[in-house]
Design a protein around this motif. Structure first.
Motif, PDB file in Angstrom:
ATOM      1  N   GLU A 172      -5.202   9.575  11.661  1.00 20.74           N
ATOM      2  CA  GLU A 172      -5.235   9.106  13.129  1.00 20.74           C
ATOM      3  C   GLU A 172      -5.069  10.349  13.789  1.00 20.74           C
ATOM      4  O   GLU A 172      -5.662  10.464  14.931  1.00 20.74           O
ATOM      5  CB  GLU A 172      -4.156   8.192  13.129  1.00 20.74           C
ATOM      6  N   ALA A 173      -4.052  11.012  13.439  1.00 23.43           N
ATOM      7  CA  ALA A 173      -3.957  12.324  14.433  1.00 23.43           C
ATOM      8  C   ALA A 173      -5.136  13.394  14.367  1.00 23.43           C
ATOM      9  O   ALA A 173      -5.665  13.828  15.412  1.00 23.43           O
ATOM     10  CB  ALA A 173      -2.714  13.192  13.750  1.00 23.43           C
ATOM     11  N   ARG A 174      -5.718  13.440  13.350  1.00 26.15           N
ATOM     12  CA  ARG A 174      -6.935  14.253  13.211  1.00 26.15           C
ATOM     13  C   ARG A 174      -8.196  13.625  14.027  1.00 26.15           C
ATOM     14  O   ARG A 174      -8.898  14.389  14.788  1.00 26.15           O
ATOM     15  CB  ARG A 174      -7.619  14.508  11.742  1.00 26.15           C
ATOM     16  N   ASP A 175      -8.241  12.388  13.895  1.00 33.07           N
ATOM     17  CA  ASP A 175      -9.287  11.569  14.676  1.00 33.07           C
ATOM     18  C   ASP A 175      -9.006  11.564  16.085  1.00 33.07           C
ATOM     19  O   ASP A 175      -9.951  11.789  17.114  1.00 33.07           O
ATOM     20  CB  ASP A 175      -9.211  10.302  14.532  1.00 33.07           C
ATOM     21  N   ARG A 176      -7.581  11.391  16.646  1.00 29.69           N
ATOM     22  CA  ARG A 176      -7.421  11.666  18.074  1.00 29.69           C
ATOM     23  C   ARG A 176      -7.794  13.075  18.675  1.00 29.69           C
ATOM     24  O   ARG A 176      -8.128  13.081  19.687  1.00 29.69           O
ATOM     25  CB  ARG A 176      -5.978  11.148  18.156  1.00 29.69           C
ATOM     26  N   GLU A 177      -7.371  14.028  17.751  1.00 30.11           N
ATOM     27  CA  GLU A 177      -7.600  15.347  18.224  1.00 30.11           C
ATOM     28  C   GLU A 177      -9.177  15.561  18.347  1.00 30.11           C
ATOM     29  O   GLU A 177      -9.566  16.384  19.331  1.00 30.11           O
ATOM     30  CB  GLU A 177      -6.828  16.359  17.270  1.00 30.11           C
ATOM     31  N   ARG A 178      -9.994  15.007  17.581  1.00 29.89           N
ATOM     32  CA  ARG A 178     -11.127  15.657  17.404  1.00 29.89           C
ATOM     33  C   ARG A 178     -11.840  14.880  18.767  1.00 29.89           C
ATOM     34  O   ARG A 178     -12.644  15.392  19.292  1.00 29.89           O
ATOM     35  CB  ARG A 178     -11.967  14.942  16.311  1.00 29.89           C
ATOM     36  N   ALA A 179     -11.439  13.598  18.879  1.00 27.15           N
ATOM     37  CA  ALA A 179     -12.089  12.800  20.275  1.00 27.15           C
ATOM     38  C   ALA A 179     -11.502  13.289  21.440  1.00 27.15           C
ATOM     39  O   ALA A 179     -12.459  13.728  22.518  1.00 27.15           O
ATOM     40  CB  ALA A 179     -11.424  11.277  20.349  1.00 27.15           C
ATOM     41  N   GLU A 180     -10.513  14.047  21.687  1.00 28.56           N
ATOM     42  CA  GLU A 180      -9.929  14.930  22.555  1.00 28.56           C
ATOM     43  C   GLU A 180     -10.753  16.209  22.798  1.00 28.56           C
ATOM     44  O   GLU A 180     -11.099  16.539  23.849  1.00 28.56           O
ATOM     45  CB  GLU A 180      -8.415  15.069  22.554  1.00 28.56           C
ATOM     46  N   THR A 181     -11.078  16.640  21.703  1.00 29.16           N
ATOM     47  CA  THR A 181     -11.627  18.312  21.791  1.00 29.16           C
ATOM     48  C   THR A 181     -13.206  17.858  21.813  1.00 29.16           C
ATOM     49  O   THR A 181     -13.665  18.879  22.563  1.00 29.16           O
ATOM     50  CB  THR A 181     -11.372  19.022  20.523  1.00 29.16           C
ATOM     51  N   ALA A 182     -13.778  16.938  21.584  1.00 26.50           N
ATOM     52  CA  ALA A 182     -15.090  16.573  21.744  1.00 26.50           C
ATOM     53  C   ALA A 182     -15.462  16.749  23.005  1.00 26.50           C
ATOM     54  O   ALA A 182     -16.792  17.273  23.549  1.00 26.50           O
ATOM     55  CB  ALA A 182     -15.637  15.296  21.321  1.00 26.50           C
ATOM     56  N   LEU A 183     -14.597  16.176  24.267  1.00 22.82           N
ATOM     57  CA  LEU A 183     -15.100  16.515  25.608  1.00 22.82           C
ATOM     58  C   LEU A 183     -14.945  17.884  26.002  1.00 22.82           C
ATOM     59  O   LEU A 183     -15.869  18.380  26.863  1.00 22.82           O
ATOM     60  CB  LEU A 183     -14.190  15.315  26.499  1.00 22.82           C
ATOM     61  N   ALA A 184     -13.944  18.681  25.817  1.00 23.64           N
ATOM     62  CA  ALA A 184     -13.709  19.708  26.335  1.00 23.64           C
ATOM     63  C   ALA A 184     -14.554  20.898  25.435  1.00 23.64           C
ATOM     64  O   ALA A 184     -14.596  21.950  25.914  1.00 23.64           O
ATOM     65  CB  ALA A 184     -12.368  20.092  26.111  1.00 23.64           C
ATOM     66  N   GLY A 185     -14.913  20.410  24.432  1.00 19.49           N
ATOM     67  CA  GLY A 185     -15.915  21.300  23.461  1.00 19.49           C
ATOM     68  C   GLY A 185     -16.946  21.477  24.003  1.00 19.49           C
ATOM     69  O   GLY A 185     -17.920  22.671  23.628  1.00 19.49           O
ATOM     70  N   ALA A 186     -17.601  20.877  25.051  1.00 25.06           N
ATOM     71  CA  ALA A 186     -18.640  20.974  25.343  1.00 25.06           C
ATOM     72  C   ALA A 186     -18.894  21.935  26.664  1.00 25.06           C
ATOM     73  O   ALA A 186     -19.814  22.229  27.229  1.00 25.06           O
ATOM     74  CB  ALA A 186     -19.376  19.633  26.048  1.00 25.06           C
ATOM     75  N   VAL A 187     -17.587  22.458  27.184  1.00 25.48           N
ATOM     76  CA  VAL A 187     -17.658  23.200  28.143  1.00 25.48           C
ATOM     77  C   VAL A 187     -17.703  24.670  27.628  1.00 25.48           C
ATOM     78  O   VAL A 187     -16.938  25.159  26.871  1.00 25.48           O
ATOM     79  CB  VAL A 187     -16.211  22.875  28.979  1.00 25.48           C
TER      80      VAL A 187
END
Length: 209
Positions: free
Chosen positions: A47-62
């Motif tokens: 769950e922690a990994r999924d949450r971190e991936r979801a958070e980073t997905a938005l910022a990773g496109a910048v």
């Protein structure tokens, strides 16, 4: 006398079997509890990994890059910020050595922005350059041009504190090392002692008779 010996051996054998049964049951209970704990731990990690991936997905496109206005940078330097994500980012701020290079601005999905870097260094040091922005989820990020995407937390003083760099998370190994479960080494000591006692009683009775 033989009947007595047989009865004694039978009682000791029954006690040994009962002890083994109790030890085996306790072992199974401990094993089930350990497996349940491991499943809960794995679920929490996932769950922690999924949450971190979801958070980073938005910022990773910048993305942010240092560009020169002319060959060799004689005409100055720019930081180009690109929002390649599907959602807008807000309060974009370019910093050099901690100082803001321009007022904050917003970038819609698929748009670009450029900010001039004012510095005596030629070229500016990448380690001193960073772009801060807020994603569509309200999280504040810092993209460092030298590498690293950092999520901010707000301190008690109301200042942003940047966490560790977000990197791709490697999956946990499928096999977990765990202590041996249900080992009967120590638990067989009492049944073994009972068996030895039964043999000793039988030998003593046979010698006397």
């Amino acid at each position: 006398m033989i009947t007595l010996i047989t009865a004694a051996v039978g009682v000791l054998s029954s006690l040994s079997a009962l002890w083994l049964s109790i030890a085996d049951r306790r072992s199974r209970v401990r094993k089930d509890r350990l497996e349940e704990s491991e499943r809960a731990c794995l679920s929490g990690r996932q769950e922690a990994r999924d949450r971190e991936r979801a958070e980073t997905a938005l910022a990773g496109a910048v993305d942010a890059r240092l560009m020169s206005r002319s060959p060799g940078g004689a005409a100055g330097w720019l930081v180009a910020v690109a929002n390649d994500g599907a959602l807008a980012i807000t309060d974009v701020l370019v910093r050099y050595s901690g100082a803001a290079m321009a007022d904050p601005f917003d970038l819609q999905a698929g748009s670009r922005g450029k900010v001039e870097v004012t510095t005596a260094a030629a070229p500016p040091r990448l380690a001193e350059l960073a772009v801060e922005f807020t994603d569509a989820g309200g999280r504040r990020w810092q993209r460092r041009l030298a590498g690293g995407l950092h999520l901010a937390t707000l301190s008690a003083a109301g200042e942003y504190e940047w966490g560790p760099a977000r990197l791709p998370v490697a999956p946990e190994p499928g096999v977990w090392a765990a202590p041996p479960i249900g080992g009967h080494g120590p638990r067989l000591r009492l049944p073994a002692a009972l068996a030895l006692l039964a043999v000793a009683c039988l030998v003593v009775l046979l010698v006397r008779h």
